[in-house]
Design a protein around this motif. Structure first.
Motif, PDB file in Angstrom:
ATOM      1  N   SER B 254      64.924   9.229 -27.679  1.00  0.00           N
ATOM      2  CA  SER B 254      65.594   7.967 -27.358  1.00  0.00           C
ATOM      3  C   SER B 254      64.565   6.959 -26.898  1.00  0.00           C
ATOM      4  CB  SER B 254      66.646   8.184 -26.267  1.00  0.00           C
ATOM      5  OG  SER B 254      66.020   8.182 -24.998  1.00  0.00           O
ATOM      6  N   MET B 255      64.838   5.713 -27.126  1.00  0.00           N
ATOM      7  CA  MET B 255      63.907   4.668 -26.727  1.00  0.00           C
ATOM      8  C   MET B 255      64.643   3.585 -25.982  1.00  0.00           C
ATOM      9  SD  MET B 255      61.212   4.176 -29.778  1.00  0.00           S
ATOM     10  CE  MET B 255      60.030   3.290 -28.867  1.00  0.00           C
ATOM     11  N   ALA B 256      64.034   3.105 -24.890  1.00  0.00           N
ATOM     12  CA  ALA B 256      64.651   2.008 -24.137  1.00  0.00           C
ATOM     13  C   ALA B 256      63.524   1.158 -23.566  1.00  0.00           C
ATOM     14  CB  ALA B 256      65.547   2.557 -23.028  1.00  0.00           C
ATOM     15  N   GLY B 257      63.198   0.084 -24.253  1.00  0.00           N
ATOM     16  CA  GLY B 257      62.168  -0.835 -23.758  1.00  0.00           C
ATOM     17  C   GLY B 257      60.838  -0.153 -23.572  1.00  0.00           C
ATOM     18  N   ASN B 258      60.379  -0.076 -22.305  1.00  0.00           N
ATOM     19  CA  ASN B 258      59.058   0.432 -22.020  1.00  0.00           C
ATOM     20  C   ASN B 258      59.010   1.939 -21.839  1.00  0.00           C
ATOM     21  OD1 ASN B 258      57.014  -1.295 -22.287  1.00  0.00           O
ATOM     22  ND2 ASN B 258      57.064  -2.087 -20.170  1.00  0.00           N
ATOM     23  N   THR B 259      60.111   2.582 -21.938  1.00  0.00           N
ATOM     24  CA  THR B 259      60.088   4.039 -21.809  1.00  0.00           C
ATOM     25  C   THR B 259      60.812   4.670 -22.981  1.00  0.00           C
ATOM     26  OG1 THR B 259      62.087   3.949 -20.477  1.00  0.00           O
ATOM     27  CG2 THR B 259      59.997   4.146 -19.287  1.00  0.00           C
ATOM     28  N   CYS B 260      60.468   5.911 -23.220  1.00  0.00           N
ATOM     29  CA  CYS B 260      61.188   6.674 -24.225  1.00  0.00           C
ATOM     30  C   CYS B 260      61.310   8.095 -23.721  1.00  0.00           C
ATOM     31  CB  CYS B 260      60.465   6.623 -25.564  1.00  0.00           C
ATOM     32  SG  CYS B 260      58.864   7.398 -25.544  1.00  0.00           S
ATOM     33  N   VAL B 261      62.193   8.844 -24.317  1.00  0.00           N
ATOM     34  CA  VAL B 261      62.324  10.246 -23.965  1.00  0.00           C
ATOM     35  C   VAL B 261      61.811  11.058 -25.135  1.00  0.00           C
ATOM     36  CG1 VAL B 261      63.930  12.093 -23.378  1.00  0.00           C
ATOM     37  CG2 VAL B 261      64.282   9.779 -22.468  1.00  0.00           C
ATOM     38  N   VAL B 262      60.935  11.993 -24.802  1.00  0.00           N
ATOM     39  CA  VAL B 262      60.390  12.859 -25.844  1.00  0.00           C
ATOM     40  C   VAL B 262      60.907  14.261 -25.608  1.00  0.00           C
ATOM     41  CG1 VAL B 262      58.279  13.850 -26.810  1.00  0.00           C
ATOM     42  CG2 VAL B 262      58.301  11.464 -26.062  1.00  0.00           C
ATOM     43  N   THR B 263      61.469  14.847 -26.650  1.00  0.00           N
ATOM     44  CA  THR B 263      61.920  16.229 -26.547  1.00  0.00           C
ATOM     45  C   THR B 263      60.797  17.114 -27.052  1.00  0.00           C
ATOM     46  OG1 THR B 263      64.123  15.473 -27.029  1.00  0.00           O
ATOM     47  CG2 THR B 263      63.736  17.848 -27.158  1.00  0.00           C
ATOM     48  N   LEU B 264      60.284  17.950 -26.129  1.00  0.00           N
ATOM     49  CA  LEU B 264      59.174  18.817 -26.511  1.00  0.00           C
ATOM     50  C   LEU B 264      59.681  19.919 -27.418  1.00  0.00           C
ATOM     51  CD1 LEU B 264      57.314  19.033 -23.092  1.00  0.00           C
ATOM     52  CD2 LEU B 264      56.955  17.451 -24.983  1.00  0.00           C
ATOM     53  N   ASP B 265      58.735  20.601 -28.044  1.00  0.00           N
ATOM     54  CA  ASP B 265      59.107  21.588 -29.055  1.00  0.00           C
ATOM     55  C   ASP B 265      59.924  22.747 -28.485  1.00  0.00           C
ATOM     56  OD1 ASP B 265      57.894  19.961 -30.771  1.00  0.00           O
ATOM     57  OD2 ASP B 265      56.066  21.176 -31.045  1.00  0.00           O
ATOM     58  N   ASP B 266      59.798  22.998 -27.165  1.00  0.00           N
ATOM     59  CA  ASP B 266      60.608  24.086 -26.594  1.00  0.00           C
ATOM     60  C   ASP B 266      61.909  23.569 -26.003  1.00  0.00           C
ATOM     61  OD1 ASP B 266      59.726  22.767 -24.369  1.00  0.00           O
ATOM     62  OD2 ASP B 266      59.288  24.575 -23.222  1.00  0.00           O
ATOM     63  N   GLY B 267      62.252  22.289 -26.260  1.00  0.00           N
ATOM     64  CA  GLY B 267      63.548  21.761 -25.838  1.00  0.00           C
ATOM     65  C   GLY B 267      63.524  20.963 -24.569  1.00  0.00           C
ATOM     66  N   GLU B 268      62.448  21.016 -23.799  1.00  0.00           N
ATOM     67  CA  GLU B 268      62.401  20.248 -22.552  1.00  0.00           C
ATOM     68  C   GLU B 268      62.263  18.760 -22.851  1.00  0.00           C
ATOM     69  OE1 GLU B 268      61.335  21.425 -18.918  1.00  0.00           O
ATOM     70  OE2 GLU B 268      59.992  23.061 -19.512  1.00  0.00           O
ATOM     71  N   GLU B 269      62.797  17.957 -21.965  1.00  0.00           N
ATOM     72  CA  GLU B 269      62.716  16.508 -22.174  1.00  0.00           C
ATOM     73  C   GLU B 269      61.800  15.884 -21.128  1.00  0.00           C
ATOM     74  OE1 GLU B 269      66.690  15.025 -22.089  1.00  0.00           O
ATOM     75  OE2 GLU B 269      66.827  15.141 -24.278  1.00  0.00           O
ATOM     76  N   ILE B 270      60.993  14.948 -21.574  1.00  0.00           N
ATOM     77  CA  ILE B 270      60.144  14.230 -20.605  1.00  0.00           C
ATOM     78  C   ILE B 270      60.224  12.732 -20.868  1.00  0.00           C
ATOM     79  CG2 ILE B 270      58.508  16.119 -20.241  1.00  0.00           C
ATOM     80  CD1 ILE B 270      56.660  14.685 -22.237  1.00  0.00           C
ATOM     81  N   ASP B 271      59.848  11.952 -19.820  1.00  0.00           N
ATOM     82  CA  ASP B 271      59.767  10.495 -19.971  1.00  0.00           C
ATOM     83  C   ASP B 271      58.358  10.124 -20.373  1.00  0.00           C
ATOM     84  OD1 ASP B 271      62.379  10.055 -19.096  1.00  0.00           O
ATOM     85  OD2 ASP B 271      61.720  10.281 -16.999  1.00  0.00           O
ATOM     86  N   ALA B 272      58.236   9.126 -21.221  1.00  0.00           N
ATOM     87  CA  ALA B 272      56.908   8.699 -21.644  1.00  0.00           C
ATOM     88  C   ALA B 272      56.928   7.217 -21.955  1.00  0.00           C
ATOM     89  CB  ALA B 272      56.450   9.487 -22.858  1.00  0.00           C
ATOM     90  N   MET B 273      55.718   6.661 -22.131  1.00  0.00           N
ATOM     91  CA  MET B 273      55.627   5.263 -22.522  1.00  0.00           C
ATOM     92  C   MET B 273      55.266   5.214 -23.998  1.00  0.00           C
ATOM     93  SD  MET B 273      53.417   2.319 -20.754  1.00  0.00           S
ATOM     94  CE  MET B 273      52.042   2.229 -21.825  1.00  0.00           C
ATOM     95  N   PRO B 274      56.082   4.556 -24.805  1.00  0.00           N
ATOM     96  CA  PRO B 274      55.770   4.539 -26.235  1.00  0.00           C
ATOM     97  C   PRO B 274      54.572   3.634 -26.498  1.00  0.00           C
ATOM     98  CG  PRO B 274      57.687   3.203 -25.796  1.00  0.00           C
ATOM     99  CD  PRO B 274      57.314   3.811 -24.488  1.00  0.00           C
ATOM    100  N   VAL B 275      53.544   4.175 -27.159  1.00  0.00           N
ATOM    101  CA  VAL B 275      52.358   3.385 -27.504  1.00  0.00           C
ATOM    102  C   VAL B 275      52.247   3.277 -29.018  1.00  0.00           C
ATOM    103  CG1 VAL B 275      49.856   3.217 -27.329  1.00  0.00           C
ATOM    104  CG2 VAL B 275      51.191   4.106 -25.412  1.00  0.00           C
ATOM    105  N   ASN B 276      52.231   4.423 -29.647  1.00  0.00           N
ATOM    106  CA  ASN B 276      52.077   4.443 -31.091  1.00  0.00           C
ATOM    107  C   ASN B 276      53.353   4.859 -31.811  1.00  0.00           C
ATOM    108  OD1 ASN B 276      49.537   3.542 -31.255  1.00  0.00           O
ATOM    109  ND2 ASN B 276      48.570   5.537 -31.594  1.00  0.00           N
ATOM    110  N   VAL B 277      54.461   4.924 -31.094  1.00  0.00           N
ATOM    111  CA  VAL B 277      55.722   5.313 -31.745  1.00  0.00           C
ATOM    112  C   VAL B 277      56.670   4.131 -31.681  1.00  0.00           C
ATOM    113  CG1 VAL B 277      55.546   7.778 -31.391  1.00  0.00           C
ATOM    114  CG2 VAL B 277      56.447   6.347 -29.575  1.00  0.00           C
ATOM    115  N   SER B 278      57.471   3.971 -32.709  1.00  0.00           N
ATOM    116  CA  SER B 278      58.353   2.805 -32.733  1.00  0.00           C
ATOM    117  C   SER B 278      59.812   3.183 -32.919  1.00  0.00           C
ATOM    118  CB  SER B 278      57.921   1.859 -33.849  1.00  0.00           C
ATOM    119  OG  SER B 278      57.741   2.604 -35.036  1.00  0.00           O
ATOM    120  N   GLN B 279      60.103   4.370 -33.409  1.00  0.00           N
ATOM    121  CA  GLN B 279      61.516   4.667 -33.612  1.00  0.00           C
ATOM    122  C   GLN B 279      61.856   6.101 -33.249  1.00  0.00           C
ATOM    123  OE1 GLN B 279      61.645   3.338 -37.580  1.00  0.00           O
ATOM    124  NE2 GLN B 279      60.854   5.212 -38.453  1.00  0.00           N
ATOM    125  N   VAL B 280      63.129   6.311 -33.016  1.00  0.00           N
ATOM    126  CA  VAL B 280      63.625   7.636 -32.668  1.00  0.00           C
ATOM    127  C   VAL B 280      63.426   8.563 -33.863  1.00  0.00           C
ATOM    128  CG1 VAL B 280      65.741   8.906 -32.094  1.00  0.00           C
ATOM    129  CG2 VAL B 280      65.290   6.671 -31.050  1.00  0.00           C
TER     130      VAL B 280
END
Lengths: 423, 366
Positions: B254-280
């Motif tokens: 998911s993406m919301a302005g300056n933050t996005c949520v990344v789902t890691l390969d084992d299913g955990e979710e973390i918050d991150a700042m999108p730099v080189n990614v633009s879409q879900v």
């Protein structure tokens, strides 16, 4: 942590002086090292030191006259060499007695040959007289003076006896005097007659041509070594084979090949005539003279120049040239101020090698040198194998050795021998 | 400072390409400009094209395509000795047959500067690197550090406006290297010289430079001041190459302005700042610096996503503690904390929660 200062020599743990104990522990090592180089040491001694020593000795050794005719030499001591008159009967008496013994041992012709170096005709005089003296009886046939003069009137000539007396010393400088176009005479050292002076000219020519050969080797080898040193390793190794190829061909074959190339009916002349550059009746003379010797020897000695240059140039980092250029030096300045000085040790090593090799070169001048292009070594070979005047050959060889050593010393003074590198 | 119009630039590379064999490009479309007085470092692994760029600037290699400008003029066809660029080489390249003073005097001699002038300049240049008494020595009689100083002062003695340095500290030991880093930057700033410095040592690049150009595969991956480079890497290569870095792979959910949520390969979710990614739905590598990971329970932000981690190893380094954790399948996740009185010492085998500020966790290209 004792601060005691010992007086006297430092002692080892067992109380012996440290120096002594160190020497003992090193002795085994030294003996083992000596044993390892032992065979080489013996080889060098037998194959190098002893032959050279005996050559040096032979150039002054002159025992033959005294050994063959000892009584005559003794009797001649009373004869005044400057009187211009033949010696008295005592000398003739002694001479006949000596000769009878010498003829028995067949040594008289050798003495004749020896004295013939000093005065031509002595050899035949001794051979001829020997046959007749053999029939004389030392007691019954005395006096001998007139009989000998009857056999050959040269025995009445004071000059003959003067030659015998002059060369009866055990250690002579006669060979060295001969080697520099002089002779030993009753009046001391004097110049040879003009028609016999050739050796000084030969020495000068040998030195001059060796210098020319060394110089042309430098000029030809430097660019080759440069290219080899700056090429990638693989290519350089390939080209190195071309440099070394001559080493694997017989020296005689290479020299003869030059003969084929250079002679007047040879390849080069034919091509030039065919191209119309040279007229058929004005073919270039490039062989049997100095030019032929210089061309052939430069080619043969070139690898000895390229190899040390190459190995020295390989150690010169290419960044030196870049650094010089980045500081504003033109290509030429960078080369001359930076690369060239660093390559001088290679030039020095190559020059010493080529010069010393060429100063004693024999085969090539012999084959392509004719009469104008021969070296002193050819003369040495002549005296060793044809005229059998080994004493003179030894004297010439000794002078050559001395010249090389002097030049080596001069090189050390001017350039510095630690500036010589083979890689 | 980032984008300089090439008219104002003192040194500029414009669309420069270089190929040695006609098949592969060693330098691919390089554009770079730096103003007068800047200390720029070209940093990159070996074979990344940084040294080639330096050699093109010095004039020892020619550009296959494009133009190199110095002071607004194209220098493509000017031979090295007319460029007036000082250079320090990796192995110093001090002339072994000349004394130190002669080495320094060489660039002045080829410039036909008078003897008394020359001597004064040589003396000044030697004093500048505290080597005044060594003028009579041969380079071989000097230690590595001393040779380095001489090489430096030789490159500066003719007062060039631009100095190039090709891994000049590579052969020195660590302590000397640190000292020389300081020395070089001090000199460069005092004399106001424009410097292009090539190194593969990132510490060197970070501590010395005004800006760093990170090279990889013949391209500049990022050109930025050191702090920006370290804290805001623009792609995963830079993040990996500069400093220590933890990487986790996953997909943007998911993406919301300056933050996005990344789902890691084992299913955990973390918050991150999108730099080189633009879409879900895009794959991404997230990068977190070891010192920005928080595991002190009191300081963890409850709102943020927390991740479970198992402690694998504890390494005591004196001033810092280092922990190796296993996070989302990555066994080499490093965490660092300062050796402070309240520092938490984790024991191997412990399971903890870790977290970070979303802006410290950068979602980069996969």
């Amino acid at each position: 942590m004792s601060d005691e200062t010992q007086s006297g020599p430092v002692l080892a743990a067992d109380g012996t002086p440290l120096k002594q104990s160190l020497a003992r522990s090193l002795r085994n090592q030294k003996m083992r090292a000596l044993a390892l180089i032992g065979p080489l040491l013996i080889f060098v001694l037998i194959s190098f030191v002893i032959p050279i020593g005996s050559m040096l000795f032979r150039s002054v050794e002159n025992g033959m006259v005294e050994q063959t005719i000892p009584l005559t030499v003794e009797a001649l001591k009373d004869w005044d060499i400057d009187s211009g008159e033949s010696p008295n009967e005592a000398v003739y008496q002694a001479f006949v007695e000596d000769m009878i013994v010498a003829i028995e041992a067949k040594k008289h012709t050798r003495l004749g040959t020896r004295l013939n170096y000093e005065q031509t005709g002595m050899s035949s005089l001794f051979r001829k007289s020997g046959r007749k003296i053999k029939r004389l009886d030392p007691q019954a046939d005395a006096p001998f003076k007139d009989k000998l003069i009857d056999i050959d009137k040269k025995w009445g000539d004071a000059q003959t006896w003067a030659v015998i007396k002059t060369h009866s010393v055990k250690i002579t400088n006669g060979y060295f005097l001969n080697a520099i176009d002089m002779q030993r005479t009753p009046e001391g050292a004097q110049a040879q007659p003009e028609d016999k002076r050739i050796l000084i000219t030969l020495f000068k020519r040998t030195l001059f041509m060796s210098l020319v050969i060394t110089f042309s080797c430098i000029m030809l080898a430097y660019p080759v070594a440069w290219i080899l040193a700056n090429l990638p390793m693989r290519t350089a190794n390939m080209l190195m084979i071309l440099v070394l190829l001559p080493f694997w061909t017989s020296l005689l074959v290479r020299t003869s090949a030059w003969k084929v190339m250079l002679q007047q009916q040879g390849v080069i002349n034919e091509v030039l005539v065919w191209l119309g550059i040279v007229a058929d009746d004005a073919r270039l003379v490039m062989i049997n003279n100095q030019l032929g010797t210089i061309i052939a020897m430069t080619h043969i000695l070139l690898p000895f120049m390229i190899l040390p240059m190459y190995s020295v140039m390989q150690t010169i980092q290419p960044t030196y040239l870049r650094a010089a250029k980045s500081m504003g030096a033109t290509n030429w300045t960078a080369f001359w101020r930076v690369y060239f000085p660093l390559s001088v040790p290679g030039i020095g090593a190559g020059s010493i090698l080529v010069f010393i090799l060429s100063i004693g070169y024999y085969i090539t001048p012999e084959i392509v040198g004719g009469t104008k292009g021969v070296f002193i070594s050819n003369r040495i070979a002549y005296h060793i194998s044809s005229s059998l005047n080994w004493g003179l050959a030894a004297a010439l060889g000794t002078i050559l050795l001395a010249v090389v050593l002097i030049l080596y010393w001069a090189y050390d003074k001017i350039v510095g021998i630690d500036n010589v590198k083979l890689g | 400072m980032a984008d300089l119009a090439s008219e104002d630039a003192f040194v500029a590379f414009e669309r420069v390409q270089k190929s040695y064999d006609g098949e592969n490009l060693v330098v691919k479309d390089l554009n770079l400009s730096l103003p007068k007085g800047e200390f720029l470092t070209m940093l990159g692994p070996s074979g990344s094209g940084k040294t080639t760029c330096l050699m093109m600037l010095a004039g020892f290699e020619t550009a296959t395509h494009g133009e190199i400008l110095l002071g607004g003029q194209s220098i493509n066809n000017i031979p090295p000795h007319k460029r007036g660029i000082g250079m320090v080489f990796q192995n110093y390249a001090l002339f072994p047959h000349m004394t130190v003073a002669e080495n320094l005097s060489f660039p002045l001699e080829v410039r036909k500067i008078g003897k008394s002038d020359r001597e004064a300049k040589v003396k000044r240049a030697l004093d500048m690197v505290q080597m005044g008494e060594f003028g009579g020595r041969r380079p071989a009689q000097l230690s590595g550090g001393q040779q380095q100083r001489i090489a430096l002062s030789r490159a500066l003695v003719f007062e060039p406006e631009l100095v190039l340095m090709d891994e000049p500290l590579g052969a020195l030991d660590k302590q000397l290297r640190e000292h020389m880093q300081f020395e070089i930057t001090r000199l460069a700033h005092e004399l106001g010289i424009t410097t292009v410095y090539v190194t593969h040592d990132q510490t060197e690049a970070l501590t010395m430079s005004d800006r760093v150009a990170v090279f990889d595969d013949g391209r500049i991956q990022q050109l930025a001041p050191p702090d920006q480079l370290y804290e805001e890497p623009e792609n995963s290569f830079v993040a990996q190459f500069i400093g220590e870095n933890n990487t986790l792979e996953g997909t943007v959910t998911s993406m919301a302005g300056n933050t996005c949520v990344v789902t890691l390969d084992d299913g955990e979710e973390i918050d991150a700042m999108p730099v080189n990614v633009s879409q879900v739905g895009e794959r991404t590598k997230v990068s977190i610096r070891p010192e920005r990971v928080e595991f002190n329970k009191d300081r963890l932000n409850a709102d943020a996503h927390l991740v479970k981690a198992t402690v694998k190893e504890f390494i005591y380094m004196g001033d810092v503690f280092r922990f190796r954790l296993s996070v989302a399948g990555n066994d080499d996740f490093i965490v660092k904390t300062r050796n402070a009185p309240d520092a938490v010492k984790l024991k191997p085998g412990e399971t903890i929660d870790i977290g970070w500020l979303p802006q410290d966790c950068r979602a980069l290209d996969a």
